[in-house]
Design a protein around this motif. Structure first.
Motif, PDB file in Angstrom:
ATOM      1  N   ILE A   1      57.004  54.667  71.088  1.00  0.00           N
ATOM      2  CA  ILE A   1      56.319  55.814  72.002  1.00  0.00           C
ATOM      3  C   ILE A   1      56.404  57.191  71.538  1.00  0.00           C
ATOM      4  N   SER A   2      57.190  57.630  70.494  1.00  0.00           N
ATOM      5  CA  SER A   2      57.315  58.873  69.838  1.00  0.00           C
ATOM      6  C   SER A   2      56.165  59.032  68.858  1.00  0.00           C
ATOM      7  N   ASN A   3      55.575  58.066  68.715  1.00  0.00           N
ATOM      8  CA  ASN A   3      54.250  58.326  67.534  1.00  0.00           C
ATOM      9  C   ASN A   3      52.956  57.813  68.194  1.00  0.00           C
ATOM     10  N   TYR A   4      53.096  57.710  69.494  1.00  0.00           N
ATOM     11  CA  TYR A   4      51.636  57.236  70.337  1.00  0.00           C
ATOM     12  C   TYR A   4      51.668  58.248  71.582  1.00  0.00           C
TER      13      TYR A   4
ATOM     14  N   ALA B   1      49.201  51.855  78.691  1.00  0.00           N
ATOM     15  CA  ALA B   1      48.291  51.732  77.415  1.00  0.00           C
ATOM     16  C   ALA B   1      48.778  52.780  76.392  1.00  0.00           C
ATOM     17  N   ALA B   2      48.331  52.421  75.071  1.00  0.00           N
ATOM     18  CA  ALA B   2      48.455  53.146  73.900  1.00  0.00           C
ATOM     19  C   ALA B   2      47.255  53.246  73.155  1.00  0.00           C
ATOM     20  N   PRO B   3      46.720  54.297  72.683  1.00  0.00           N
ATOM     21  CA  PRO B   3      45.438  54.319  71.953  1.00  0.00           C
ATOM     22  C   PRO B   3      45.568  54.030  70.705  1.00  0.00           C
ATOM     23  N   ARG B   4      44.744  53.765  70.067  1.00  0.00           N
ATOM     24  CA  ARG B   4      44.381  53.878  68.613  1.00  0.00           C
ATOM     25  C   ARG B   4      44.935  55.114  68.312  1.00  0.00           C
TER      26      ARG B   4
END
Length: 127
Positions: free
Chosen positions: A29-32, A97-100
């Motif tokens: 989650i640190s990268n999205y 949710a996490a995006p592209r």
């Protein structure tokens, strides 16, 4: 394989509080950017809140400003949504949710920009 697992939903009375959790695996989650959406029966899926991966900037839907708080615990790789002063209009299935990683960030409220979704957790608010 990437998984987002929501928990913490339930039944509360109007004015009550609930905290939702989103546990991520095989995704940092640190990268999205990490977002919460919700969908009530017969309605479109709508944006609730987002926290940016760079700097942690936060944006909320107007309907929840001042009542909901999104946060993250990078050590636990978990995103939270604290919901206070709940109303019957807040009743919905809530999705993490996490995006592209490459998307138009000005359109963070658009569900189609999100590549990864949890299965959702039900929030019911009694009047």
């Amino acid at each position: 394989q990437v998984q987002l697992v929501e928990s913490g939903g339930g039944l509360v009375q109007t004015g009550g509080s609930l905290r939702l959790s989103c546990a991520a695996s095989d995704l940092s989650i640190s990268n999205y950017d990490m977002a919460w959406f919700r969908q009530a029966p017969g309605k479109e899926r709508e944006f609730v809140a987002i926290i940016r991966w760079t700097g942690g900037r936060i944006f909320y839907a107007d309907s929840v400003k001042g009542r909901f708080t999104i946060s993250r615990d990078t050590g636990k790789n978990t995103v939270y949504l604290q919901m206070n002063l709940l109303k019957p209009a807040d009743a919905a299935v809530y999705y993490c949710a996490a995006p592209r990683q490459y998307y138009a960030t000005s359109y963070y409220w658009v569900p189609n920009n999100y590549n990864y979704w949890g299965l959702g957790t039900q929030v019911t608010v009694s009047s």
